[in-house]
Design a protein around this motif. Sequence first.
Motif, PDB file in Angstrom:
ATOM      1  N   ASP A 168       5.030  13.931  -1.638  1.00 56.29           N
ATOM      2  CA  ASP A 168       5.803  13.786  -0.407  1.00 56.29           C
ATOM      3  C   ASP A 168       4.944  13.917   0.841  1.00 56.29           C
ATOM      4  OD1 ASP A 168       8.122  13.412  -1.834  1.00 56.29           O
ATOM      5  OD2 ASP A 168       8.669  15.535  -1.826  1.00 56.29           O
ATOM      6  N   GLU A 169       3.737  14.440   0.678  1.00 58.73           N
ATOM      7  CA  GLU A 169       2.840  14.591   1.820  1.00 58.73           C
ATOM      8  C   GLU A 169       2.033  13.326   2.099  1.00 58.73           C
ATOM      9  OE1 GLU A 169       2.401  17.035   4.003  1.00 58.73           O
ATOM     10  OE2 GLU A 169       4.039  18.202   3.133  1.00 58.73           O
TER      11      GLU A 169
ATOM     12  N   PRO B 112       1.730   9.208   2.990  1.00 60.53           N
ATOM     13  CA  PRO B 112       2.496   8.138   3.641  1.00 60.53           C
ATOM     14  C   PRO B 112       2.766   6.990   2.677  1.00 60.53           C
ATOM     15  CG  PRO B 112       0.197   8.056   4.317  1.00 60.53           C
ATOM     16  CD  PRO B 112       0.343   9.292   3.504  1.00 60.53           C
TER      17      PRO B 112
ATOM     18  N   ARG C 274       1.635  12.642   6.297  1.00 59.33           N
ATOM     19  CA  ARG C 274       2.852  11.830   6.367  1.00 59.33           C
ATOM     20  C   ARG C 274       3.015  11.124   7.707  1.00 59.33           C
ATOM     21  NH1 ARG C 274       7.678  15.668   4.595  1.00 59.33           N
ATOM     22  NH2 ARG C 274       6.382  17.140   5.756  1.00 59.33           N
TER      23      ARG C 274
END
Length: 278
Positions: free
Chosen positions: A145-146, A148, A124
């Motif tokens: 969510d990890e 970018p 991220r």
Amino acid sequence: MANRRSKSIKEIKKQQIINNKKLEEEYINQYEGLTFGTAAKRNLAASVANGPQEKLIESLTKISHVRLDRENIEHIDNLEMLGPVTNLYLQKNMIQRIENLESLSHLRFLVLSGNKIEKVENLRSIKSLMFLDLSENLIVHLDIDELPHSLIILNMSGNECTKENNYRPNTIKSLRNLKQLDNVEISKQEKQNVGIEVSSSDEEETEDEELQVYVGNLQLSGDSNDLFQTSTEIIQRSKDRMKGYNIQHDAVLDELETFRSQSELGMNTTRAGANSAY
């Protein structure tokens, strides 16, 4: 007495040289986790890699494209010695974790395919990352969510996570800049289905950026088949788009010419009618 003193000085100097060499070796060896020496051999000229350590270290801090594929590397570390890296190739190693990439703030192109990675993590913070290849790993679940939001192309093919329910739409929805997922281009309809508004100008601008970056990286990847295919497709789309523009442009010119001819014909007819009336 003088001879003994001279001999003693020579011995001291000799020992100092030996100690200095040991210090140099220790300094270099501490960076062998991601093979500091291998990085030099793979990415620098032989004269530099085998030359003075100061020159070697200075050169490594300047390289932007780093190839360390097929080196049996197990851990990602010691990258802070490299800099400002934009392209990193670590495919077909023995890497189990994505880690220690925080120092690569300029990284745009990362290839980690064909490793033993089980989890997507620690990515991220790389806000500039545009191309990520994690294909053929051991990833069972993808934590989106990890990743970018800067990603344009993501390849997760060959991982179990791609079989999860709604994997593709969820990934497209979360990564709104994504243009291609698992070697398949994301259609405008797919984006609209997950609530993403797409305009033709946005697509064209992003494709142009893809083209520039991909062509720049094509010759630098160890596994060029997928890259070549993708690059070829992007180039072809760009050519087709330009061809379409030219056709539209020619059609507009034809319409204008027809309108001009009709207007002139109409004016001439009107004038002829007026003259005959007199």
